[in-house]
Enzyme design. Structure first.
Site, PDB file in Angstrom:
ATOM      1  N   ARG A 118      15.084 -14.963  -9.620  1.00  0.00           N
ATOM      2  CA  ARG A 118      15.951 -14.501  -8.532  1.00  0.00           C
ATOM      3  C   ARG A 118      15.184 -14.109  -7.263  1.00  0.00           C
ATOM      4  O   ARG A 118      15.706 -13.395  -6.407  1.00  0.00           O
ATOM      5  CB  ARG A 118      16.832 -13.331  -8.989  1.00  0.00           C
ATOM      6  CG  ARG A 118      17.786 -13.701 -10.117  1.00  0.00           C
ATOM      7  CD  ARG A 118      18.787 -12.592 -10.380  1.00  0.00           C
ATOM      8  NE  ARG A 118      19.747 -12.997 -11.393  1.00  0.00           N
ATOM      9  CZ  ARG A 118      19.623 -12.707 -12.692  1.00  0.00           C
ATOM     10  NH1 ARG A 118      18.567 -12.022 -13.114  1.00  0.00           N
ATOM     11  NH2 ARG A 118      20.548 -13.095 -13.547  1.00  0.00           N
ATOM     12  N   LYS A 140      14.638 -21.858   6.003  1.00  0.00           N
ATOM     13  CA  LYS A 140      15.496 -22.873   5.398  1.00  0.00           C
ATOM     14  C   LYS A 140      14.716 -23.560   4.278  1.00  0.00           C
ATOM     15  O   LYS A 140      13.657 -24.133   4.515  1.00  0.00           O
ATOM     16  CB  LYS A 140      15.916 -23.924   6.432  1.00  0.00           C
ATOM     17  CG  LYS A 140      17.127 -23.567   7.250  1.00  0.00           C
ATOM     18  CD  LYS A 140      17.538 -24.775   8.076  1.00  0.00           C
ATOM     19  CE  LYS A 140      18.834 -24.550   8.815  1.00  0.00           C
ATOM     20  NZ  LYS A 140      19.232 -25.755   9.574  1.00  0.00           N
ATOM     21  N   GLU A 182      10.199 -33.367  16.841  1.00  0.00           N
ATOM     22  CA  GLU A 182      10.734 -32.012  16.735  1.00  0.00           C
ATOM     23  C   GLU A 182      10.253 -31.148  17.900  1.00  0.00           C
ATOM     24  O   GLU A 182      10.956 -30.242  18.347  1.00  0.00           O
ATOM     25  CB  GLU A 182      10.331 -31.376  15.401  1.00  0.00           C
ATOM     26  CG  GLU A 182      10.945 -32.036  14.174  1.00  0.00           C
ATOM     27  CD  GLU A 182      12.392 -31.607  13.915  1.00  0.00           C
ATOM     28  OE1 GLU A 182      12.970 -30.881  14.750  1.00  0.00           O
ATOM     29  OE2 GLU A 182      12.940 -32.016  12.873  1.00  0.00           O
ATOM     30  N   LYS A 224      11.788 -21.091  18.096  1.00  0.00           N
ATOM     31  CA  LYS A 224      12.528 -21.052  16.840  1.00  0.00           C
ATOM     32  C   LYS A 224      12.681 -19.627  16.337  1.00  0.00           C
ATOM     33  O   LYS A 224      13.748 -19.245  15.833  1.00  0.00           O
ATOM     34  CB  LYS A 224      11.845 -21.924  15.780  1.00  0.00           C
ATOM     35  CG  LYS A 224      12.675 -21.972  14.497  1.00  0.00           C
ATOM     36  CD  LYS A 224      12.369 -23.162  13.627  1.00  0.00           C
ATOM     37  CE  LYS A 224      13.380 -23.285  12.496  1.00  0.00           C
ATOM     38  NZ  LYS A 224      13.083 -24.403  11.593  1.00  0.00           N
ATOM     39  N   GLU A 234      22.579 -19.612  10.401  1.00  0.00           N
ATOM     40  CA  GLU A 234      23.177 -20.729  11.128  1.00  0.00           C
ATOM     41  C   GLU A 234      24.700 -20.600  11.269  1.00  0.00           C
ATOM     42  O   GLU A 234      25.447 -21.558  11.094  1.00  0.00           O
ATOM     43  CB  GLU A 234      22.815 -22.054  10.434  1.00  0.00           C
ATOM     44  CG  GLU A 234      22.854 -23.260  11.366  1.00  0.00           C
ATOM     45  CD  GLU A 234      22.297 -24.513  10.724  1.00  0.00           C
ATOM     46  OE1 GLU A 234      23.084 -25.373  10.347  1.00  0.00           O
ATOM     47  OE2 GLU A 234      21.057 -24.612  10.610  1.00  0.00           O
ATOM     48  N   ARG A 238      21.930 -21.058  15.942  1.00  0.00           N
ATOM     49  CA  ARG A 238      20.869 -21.747  15.211  1.00  0.00           C
ATOM     50  C   ARG A 238      21.206 -23.217  14.970  1.00  0.00           C
ATOM     51  O   ARG A 238      20.312 -24.050  14.816  1.00  0.00           O
ATOM     52  CB  ARG A 238      20.572 -21.048  13.880  1.00  0.00           C
ATOM     53  CG  ARG A 238      19.398 -21.687  13.133  1.00  0.00           C
ATOM     54  CD  ARG A 238      18.927 -20.885  11.948  1.00  0.00           C
ATOM     55  NE  ARG A 238      17.799 -21.563  11.300  1.00  0.00           N
ATOM     56  CZ  ARG A 238      17.072 -21.068  10.302  1.00  0.00           C
ATOM     57  NH1 ARG A 238      17.345 -19.873   9.835  1.00  0.00           N
ATOM     58  NH2 ARG A 238      16.072 -21.756   9.777  1.00  0.00           N
ATOM     59  N   ASN A 242      19.618 -28.312  15.242  1.00  0.00           N
ATOM     60  CA  ASN A 242      19.918 -29.572  14.560  1.00  0.00           C
ATOM     61  C   ASN A 242      20.179 -30.717  15.532  1.00  0.00           C
ATOM     62  O   ASN A 242      20.719 -31.759  15.120  1.00  0.00           O
ATOM     63  CB  ASN A 242      21.139 -29.393  13.644  1.00  0.00           C
ATOM     64  CG  ASN A 242      20.826 -28.533  12.440  1.00  0.00           C
ATOM     65  OD1 ASN A 242      19.869 -28.778  11.722  1.00  0.00           O
ATOM     66  ND2 ASN A 242      21.612 -27.501  12.228  1.00  0.00           N
ATOM     67  N   HIS A 245      19.901 -34.274  14.368  1.00  0.00           N
ATOM     68  CA  HIS A 245      19.808 -34.289  12.912  1.00  0.00           C
ATOM     69  C   HIS A 245      21.058 -34.845  12.227  1.00  0.00           C
ATOM     70  O   HIS A 245      20.958 -35.362  11.115  1.00  0.00           O
ATOM     71  CB  HIS A 245      19.514 -32.879  12.399  1.00  0.00           C
ATOM     72  CG  HIS A 245      18.114 -32.431  12.636  1.00  0.00           C
ATOM     73  ND1 HIS A 245      17.567 -32.341  13.903  1.00  0.00           N
ATOM     74  CD2 HIS A 245      17.130 -32.051  11.775  1.00  0.00           C
ATOM     75  CE1 HIS A 245      16.308 -31.913  13.796  1.00  0.00           C
ATOM     76  NE2 HIS A 245      16.023 -31.740  12.529  1.00  0.00           N
ATOM     77  N   HIS A 249      19.809 -37.435   9.741  1.00  0.00           N
ATOM     78  CA  HIS A 249      19.959 -37.303   8.290  1.00  0.00           C
ATOM     79  C   HIS A 249      20.724 -38.483   7.709  1.00  0.00           C
ATOM     80  O   HIS A 249      20.453 -38.929   6.585  1.00  0.00           O
ATOM     81  CB  HIS A 249      20.679 -35.998   7.956  1.00  0.00           C
ATOM     82  CG  HIS A 249      19.830 -34.782   8.109  1.00  0.00           C
ATOM     83  ND1 HIS A 249      20.322 -33.500   8.024  1.00  0.00           N
ATOM     84  CD2 HIS A 249      18.486 -34.643   8.336  1.00  0.00           C
ATOM     85  CE1 HIS A 249      19.336 -32.640   8.196  1.00  0.00           C
ATOM     86  NE2 HIS A 249      18.220 -33.303   8.391  1.00  0.00           N
ATOM     87  N   HIS A 262      11.138 -38.239   8.712  1.00  0.00           N
ATOM     88  CA  HIS A 262      12.174 -37.354   9.238  1.00  0.00           C
ATOM     89  C   HIS A 262      12.165 -37.312  10.766  1.00  0.00           C
ATOM     90  O   HIS A 262      13.203 -37.435  11.413  1.00  0.00           O
ATOM     91  CB  HIS A 262      11.986 -35.940   8.672  1.00  0.00           C
ATOM     92  CG  HIS A 262      12.941 -34.940   9.233  1.00  0.00           C
ATOM     93  ND1 HIS A 262      14.290 -34.973   8.989  1.00  0.00           N
ATOM     94  CD2 HIS A 262      12.733 -33.879  10.054  1.00  0.00           C
ATOM     95  CE1 HIS A 262      14.891 -33.968   9.612  1.00  0.00           C
ATOM     96  NE2 HIS A 262      13.960 -33.295  10.269  1.00  0.00           N
TER      97      HIS A 262
END
Length: 354
Positions: A118, A140, A182, A224, A234, A238, A242, A245, A249, A262
């Site tokens: 956990r 993330k 990026e 960032k 997000e 935030r 993306n 993206h 993606h 990527h």
């Protein structure tokens, strides 16, 4: 050494940026609370840096998990492999994981840290441009699924991010350039002055000038950190990170993870987002051309794969994490240096650009 701080109250942590940092054992000692350390890396990075890191951690009980390299390895199977190693070697809650590698290693190690018993501590040591300027910062963590990229994961912050720019010296040119996508993203989405700085420092960046790279990485990490500090999970601003993206993606999932890097997919995705902005009369064609020219300067793609059209994009974009109540949402530049989250993009406009 540049030291930034990501302010998240009790979960705040430092981001160190300099050359030679992986040779500094004191940085590790400050952020490891137990006696056991497990390093997660891949079979490309391990021969280069694993023994060096282990030598700095000689006072700890160390073991490692070495995964195959590549985006396709950010999988549930390798997540289970890390879990099995930790359980079989009787690691406890006082173990610290160290993610030594690029974005894939950082993401899967962070997710493992979030889940094992956990939640245990982890430290990011990013070794690629993409991971140094983006994925190592902000918490993330995730693995990929054949039906969607980063769809299984958690928001889970590291204890520290240690960015040694010397590790970029061993990075292949294609990987280096993919990471620059990026970097350019930060300029397009929220910093016109930084975009213009990039336009005037192309040669210095490509030459791996140490001062230029340090300033570039520091600027991206600060941007960032500021955004994440205001919106960790997000829920709002935030999502601007993306940019490119949603399309990117879709390209990665459709082509097969790893076929397009990527950053390459994000590059094409940012151009598609800019083309949306032109179609919606939000930016001038001249802004689109500047974006394309800066990406092309680093040999990055500015067009989607020829085998992808409207239908291929849509089947993946319908699963995008930014969607609300089935409504597609896109990050669209409204100027170089300013972007918005838009949900008013019509299917006709999407068909036009795809």
């Amino acid at each position: 050494m540049a030291t930034l701080n990501l302010d998240l109250g009790s979960r705040s942590y430092p981001i160190y940026i300099d050359s030679g940092l992986i040779q500094n054992p004191h940085l590790f000692d400050k952020h490891i609370r137990g006696s056991r350390v497990c390093i997660v890396t891949n079979d490309v990075v391990a021969p280069l840096y694993l023994e060096s890191i282990k030598s700095q951690l000689a006072s700890y009980n160390i073991d490692e998990v070495i995964l195959p390299d590549g985006e396709a390895e950010k999988s549930l199977a390798n997540f289970e492999r890390i879990m099995t190693h930790l359980l079989a070697n009787e690691h406890g809650r006082d173990t610290s994981l160290i993610a030594l590698g690029g974005g894939v290693i950082g993401d899967i190690t962070g997710f493992a840290a979030a889940c094992y018993q956990r939640g245990i501590d982890f430290i990011q040591i990013p070794t690629t441009v993409l991971s140094q300027v983006d994925s190592s910062v902000g918490g993330k963590t995730a693995v990929n699924h054949p039906l969607g990229k980063n769809m299984i994961g958690a928001f889970y912050q590291p204890k520290a991010v240690i960015i040694d720019i010397d590790t970029l010296k061993t990075l292949p040119v294609r990987e280096f350039n993919a990471g620059i996508a990026e970097v350019i993203k930060y300029g397009i989405l929220g910093d016109k002055a930084f975009f213009e700085w990039l336009e005037t420092h192309i040669d210095d960046i490509k030459a791996n000038d140490e001062e230029t790279l340090t300033l570039m990485i520091q600027k991206c990490c600060q941007s960032k950190a500021d955004i994440v500090a205001s919106d960790e999970t997000e829920a709002g601003v935030r999502a601007l990170l993306n940019l490119g993206h949603t399309f990117g993606h879709a390209i990665e999932a459709e082509q097969g993870y790893g076929k397009w890097l990527h950053g390459e997919a994000v590059s094409a995705g940012m151009v598609l987002a800019a083309k949306l902005a032109v179609e919606m009369d939000l930016i001038e064609v001249s802004d689109l051309c500047r974006i394309e020219n800066l990406l092309k300067a680093f040999d990055l793609p500015i067009a989607a794969p020829e085998n992808m059209g409207f239908n291929e994009f849509m089947k993946h974009m319908k699963r995008d994490k930014k969607n609300i109540a089935g409504q597609l949402r896109f990050i669209i530049p409204i100027a170089i240096g300013k972007s918005e989250i838009r949900s008013d993009v019509t299917q006709e406009t999407l068909q036009q650009i795809l």
